[in-house]
Design a protein around this motif. Structure first.
Motif, short mmCIF file in Angstrom:
data_model
loop_
_atom_site.label_atom_id
_atom_site.label_comp_id
_atom_site.label_asym_id
_atom_site.label_seq_id
_atom_site.Cartn_x
_atom_site.Cartn_y
_atom_site.Cartn_z
N LEU A 142 0.85 -1.18 0.00
CA LEU A 142 0.00 0.00 0.00
C LEU A 142 0.89 1.23 0.00
O LEU A 142 1.80 1.35 0.82
N SER A 143 0.62 2.12 -0.94
CA SER A 143 1.38 3.36 -0.98
C SER A 143 0.60 4.46 -0.27
O SER A 143 -0.48 4.22 0.26
N GLY A 144 1.13 5.62 -0.30
CA GLY A 144 0.48 6.75 0.34
C GLY A 144 1.43 7.39 1.32
O GLY A 144 2.55 6.91 1.53
N PRO A 145 0.99 8.46 1.94
CA PRO A 145 1.86 9.13 2.90
C PRO A 145 2.21 8.22 4.07
O PRO A 145 1.43 7.36 4.45
N ILE A 146 3.39 8.42 4.61
CA ILE A 146 3.87 7.58 5.70
C ILE A 146 2.94 7.64 6.92
O ILE A 146 2.84 6.69 7.68
N ASP A 147 2.23 8.75 7.05
CA ASP A 147 1.32 8.90 8.19
C ASP A 147 -0.14 8.59 7.83
O ASP A 147 -1.06 9.10 8.45
N LEU A 148 -0.33 7.72 6.86
CA LEU A 148 -1.68 7.37 6.40
C LEU A 148 -2.54 6.82 7.54
O LEU A 148 -3.71 7.19 7.69
N ALA A 149 -1.98 5.95 8.36
CA ALA A 149 -2.74 5.40 9.48
C ALA A 149 -3.17 6.52 10.44
O ALA A 149 -4.30 6.53 10.92
N GLU A 150 -2.28 7.46 10.67
CA GLU A 150 -2.62 8.59 11.53
C GLU A 150 -3.72 9.46 10.89
O GLU A 150 -4.61 9.95 11.58
N GLU A 151 -3.64 9.63 9.57
CA GLU A 151 -4.68 10.39 8.86
C GLU A 151 -6.05 9.74 9.05
O GLU A 151 -7.05 10.42 9.26
N ILE A 152 -6.08 8.42 8.97
CA ILE A 152 -7.34 7.71 9.19
C ILE A 152 -7.82 7.94 10.62
O ILE A 152 -8.99 8.23 10.86
N GLY A 153 -6.90 7.83 11.57
CA GLY A 153 -7.26 8.04 12.97
C GLY A 153 -7.76 9.45 13.25
O GLY A 153 -8.56 9.66 14.17
N ASN A 154 -7.31 10.40 12.46
CA ASN A 154 -7.71 11.80 12.64
C ASN A 154 -8.80 12.24 11.67
O ASN A 154 -9.05 13.43 11.53
N SER A 155 -9.44 11.30 11.01
CA SER A 155 -10.40 11.62 9.95
C SER A 155 -11.73 12.16 10.47
O SER A 155 -12.55 12.64 9.70
N GLY A 156 -11.96 12.06 11.76
CA GLY A 156 -13.21 12.55 12.33
C GLY A 156 -14.24 11.45 12.57
O GLY A 156 -15.27 11.69 13.18
N PHE A 157 -13.95 10.25 12.09
CA PHE A 157 -14.85 9.14 12.36
C PHE A 157 -14.62 8.67 13.80
O PHE A 157 -13.56 8.86 14.38
N ARG A 158 -15.62 8.03 14.36
CA ARG A 158 -15.54 7.54 15.72
C ARG A 158 -14.77 6.22 15.76
O ARG A 158 -14.76 5.48 14.79
N GLU A 159 -14.16 5.94 16.89
CA GLU A 159 -13.40 4.70 17.07
C GLU A 159 -14.25 3.67 17.78
O GLU A 159 -14.90 3.98 18.78
N VAL A 160 -14.24 2.45 17.26
CA VAL A 160 -14.85 1.33 17.98
C VAL A 160 -13.70 0.46 18.47
O VAL A 160 -13.00 -0.16 17.68
N PRO A 161 -13.42 0.49 19.78
CA PRO A 161 -12.28 -0.26 20.29
C PRO A 161 -12.45 -1.76 20.10
O PRO A 161 -13.57 -2.26 20.03
N ILE A 162 -11.34 -2.44 20.04
CA ILE A 162 -11.37 -3.91 19.96
C ILE A 162 -11.45 -4.44 21.39
O ILE A 162 -10.58 -4.15 22.21
N MET A 163 -12.49 -5.20 21.65
CA MET A 163 -12.75 -5.74 22.99
C MET A 163 -12.52 -7.26 22.98
O MET A 163 -12.46 -7.88 21.92
N PHE A 164 -12.44 -7.84 24.16
CA PHE A 164 -12.28 -9.29 24.27
C PHE A 164 -13.36 -10.03 23.49
O PHE A 164 -13.10 -10.99 22.78
N ARG A 165 -14.62 -9.58 23.65
CA ARG A 165 -15.74 -10.27 22.99
C ARG A 165 -15.60 -10.22 21.47
O ARG A 165 -16.01 -11.14 20.77
N HIS A 166 -14.99 -9.15 20.94
CA HIS A 166 -14.77 -9.06 19.49
C HIS A 166 -13.75 -10.11 19.05
O HIS A 166 -13.92 -10.75 18.01
#
Length: 124
Positions: free
Chosen positions: A53-77
């Motif tokens: 996958l190409s793109g900026p080195i901080d692509l994961a951070e861009e996704i994290g800062n995109s404004g969407f809400r986070e659904v944490p990964i839980m034990f049950r998941h």
């Protein structure tokens, strides 16, 4: 309706890719309950590190800062993902399916394998 975005949907949204319809883009911009899983950021970081996958080195951070809400990964998941039928072997997609099932979310995806699971799906 709460939406959980598959990784490719997030990437298409970030890049304004024409693969994502204007209707879906508008919905993602207007819907207050749109979620992203840490599994998607993990997937992006891994794919970038191995050159898939190409793109900026901080692509994961861009996704994290995109404004969407986070659904944490839980034990049950994790337990639910591990117990899913082996229809799809991609661990990231299996986690997204499990999270959507456990949290009563609709998974936004174009992945044809996901249709074979008992999960609410928004085809994009």
């Amino acid at each position: 309706m709460s939406l959980l975005l598959d990784t490719h949907v997030i990437l298409w949204w970030l890049t304004d890719d024409p693969a994502l319809s204007d209707e879906i883009k508008t919905r993602l911009d207007d819907e207050p309950d749109v979620y992203v899983s840490p599994a998607s950021l993990w997937e992006v970081a891994i794919k970038q590190s191995i050159g898939k996958l190409s793109g900026p080195i901080d692509l994961a951070e861009e996704i994290g800062n995109s404004g969407f809400r986070e659904v944490p990964i839980m034990f049950r998941h994790a337990i639910a993902a591990g117990r899913l039928p082996l229809v799809h072997r991609d661990p990231f997609d299996r986690m997204l399916v499990a999270q959507a099932q456990c949290e009563a979310m609709t998974l936004a995806s174009r992945d044809p394998h996901i249709r074979r699971y008992d999960v609410a799906l928004l085809p994009v």
